[in-house]
Design an enzyme around this catalytic site. Sequence first.
Site, mmCIF file in Angstrom:
data_model
loop_
_atom_site.group_PDB
_atom_site.id
_atom_site.type_symbol
_atom_site.label_atom_id
_atom_site.label_comp_id
_atom_site.label_asym_id
_atom_site.label_seq_id
_atom_site.Cartn_x
_atom_site.Cartn_y
_atom_site.Cartn_z
ATOM 1 N N GLU A 154 19.451 0.274 -47.916
ATOM 2 C CA GLU A 154 18.778 0.218 -46.614
ATOM 3 C C GLU A 154 19.782 0.324 -45.459
ATOM 4 O O GLU A 154 20.621 -0.562 -45.298
ATOM 5 C CB GLU A 154 18.012 -1.111 -46.504
ATOM 6 C CG GLU A 154 17.269 -1.263 -45.191
ATOM 7 C CD GLU A 154 16.395 -2.509 -45.147
ATOM 8 O OE1 GLU A 154 16.707 -3.481 -45.874
ATOM 9 O OE2 GLU A 154 15.418 -2.500 -44.391
ATOM 10 N N ARG A 219 9.810 -5.779 -34.034
ATOM 11 C CA ARG A 219 9.784 -6.334 -35.399
ATOM 12 C C ARG A 219 8.519 -7.139 -35.688
ATOM 13 O O ARG A 219 8.455 -7.891 -36.658
ATOM 14 C CB ARG A 219 11.045 -7.148 -35.723
ATOM 15 C CG ARG A 219 11.393 -7.006 -37.189
ATOM 16 C CD ARG A 219 12.722 -7.450 -37.625
ATOM 17 N NE ARG A 219 13.052 -6.730 -38.851
ATOM 18 C CZ ARG A 219 14.130 -6.900 -39.583
ATOM 19 N NH1 ARG A 219 15.034 -7.784 -39.226
ATOM 20 N NH2 ARG A 219 14.347 -6.188 -40.662
ATOM 21 N N GLU A 249 7.446 -5.334 -43.372
ATOM 22 C CA GLU A 249 8.444 -6.413 -43.305
ATOM 23 C C GLU A 249 8.555 -6.820 -41.838
ATOM 24 O O GLU A 249 9.318 -6.235 -41.078
ATOM 25 C CB GLU A 249 9.797 -5.919 -43.837
ATOM 26 C CG GLU A 249 10.837 -7.019 -43.849
ATOM 27 C CD GLU A 249 12.236 -6.478 -44.072
ATOM 28 O OE1 GLU A 249 12.945 -7.034 -44.910
ATOM 29 O OE2 GLU A 249 12.618 -5.500 -43.390
HETATM 30 C C1 LER Z 1 15.918 -6.318 -44.931
HETATM 31 O O1 LER Z 1 14.982 -5.429 -45.475
HETATM 32 C C2 LER Z 1 16.220 -5.964 -43.534
HETATM 33 O O2 LER Z 1 15.545 -5.149 -42.943
HETATM 34 C C3 LER Z 1 17.368 -6.568 -42.866
HETATM 35 O O3 LER Z 1 17.124 -6.729 -41.500
HETATM 36 C C4 LER Z 1 17.851 -7.836 -43.498
HETATM 37 O O4 LER Z 1 18.614 -8.538 -42.602
HETATM 38 MN MN MN Z 2 14.037 -3.934 -43.963
#
Ligand code: LER
Ligand code: MN
Length: 280
Positions: A154, A219, A249
């Site tokens: 990621e 977010r 998320e």
């Molecule tokens: C985890 O999926 C993520 O997006 C990060 O911001 C973890 O700190």
């Molecule tokens: Mn993430």
Amino acid sequence: MVLKLSTVLSIQDAQFDAVVYKGNIDENIAQIAEIGYDGVELAVRDPRLLDVGALERSLHKHNLAVPALGTGQAYGEENLSFTAVDSDVRARAIARIKSHIKLAKRFDALVILGLIRGVTPPGVGKVQAMRWLVHALRECSEYAAKEGVRLALEPINRYETDLINMIEEGLLLLEQVGSRYLGLLPDTFHMNIEEPSIERSIRRAGAAIFHFHVADSNRRYPGAGHLDFDGILRILKEELNYQGWISAETLPYPDPRTAAEQGFARLRAVLAADPSFHSG
Ligand code: LER
Ligand code: MN
């Protein structure tokens, strides 16, 4: 295959706050299923602390799949990382991810490699940190290939790590590691901070996208900020024929249930607006 939706449940309590649900596993799995999600992404610090049998019973009861295991809490809570100065810590980080791979195999899930990569340590150059990172990714990918489990790296924004902030850097790293078991996990929250164009970067990542995180610009749940989820999901589905999961998320604001419901409603509305989209 249809485009499927999941959201994130942290198995253990954790400092990281961008997960919709924490703890109360059976109760939260019931709620996630009731809202309509097809799966639950599990954030697991250490597989040894997990009652896998109870978890499997709960997933089965509520008919939820597990598309992915998050591993970042091993860094957040225990400081394990692929780029720690101490070689013993690096080895323990690799061993931990191998244990995540074993667990992922039981669920037919992939393993997310996010903050477990760490940051360039003080007094160590980025070149050295990247060497350690490539070494760890090779070892984990080899193990993952043997187990038949995929890994998703990621790209994460600059305020959390200096290593691999952008999709383009992620693609270069995939080339260096050279395993078809290693792909990318774009996250719209990080992309909104780092990418010159979210749409272009998604197109560029193309078939390297193994998993996909959604959160809005702030977010919070999709729909609570100003990202264009119509455009983003259309590229994934129509242009790339993406076959993986869309996983919410997000911060649990104003409360976990509302965040999960609103996010689900927004994503479903986008998918429903296009006849080629379908979830569930
Ligand atoms: C985890 O999926 C993520 O997006 C990060 O911001 C973890 O700190
Ligand atoms: Mn993430």
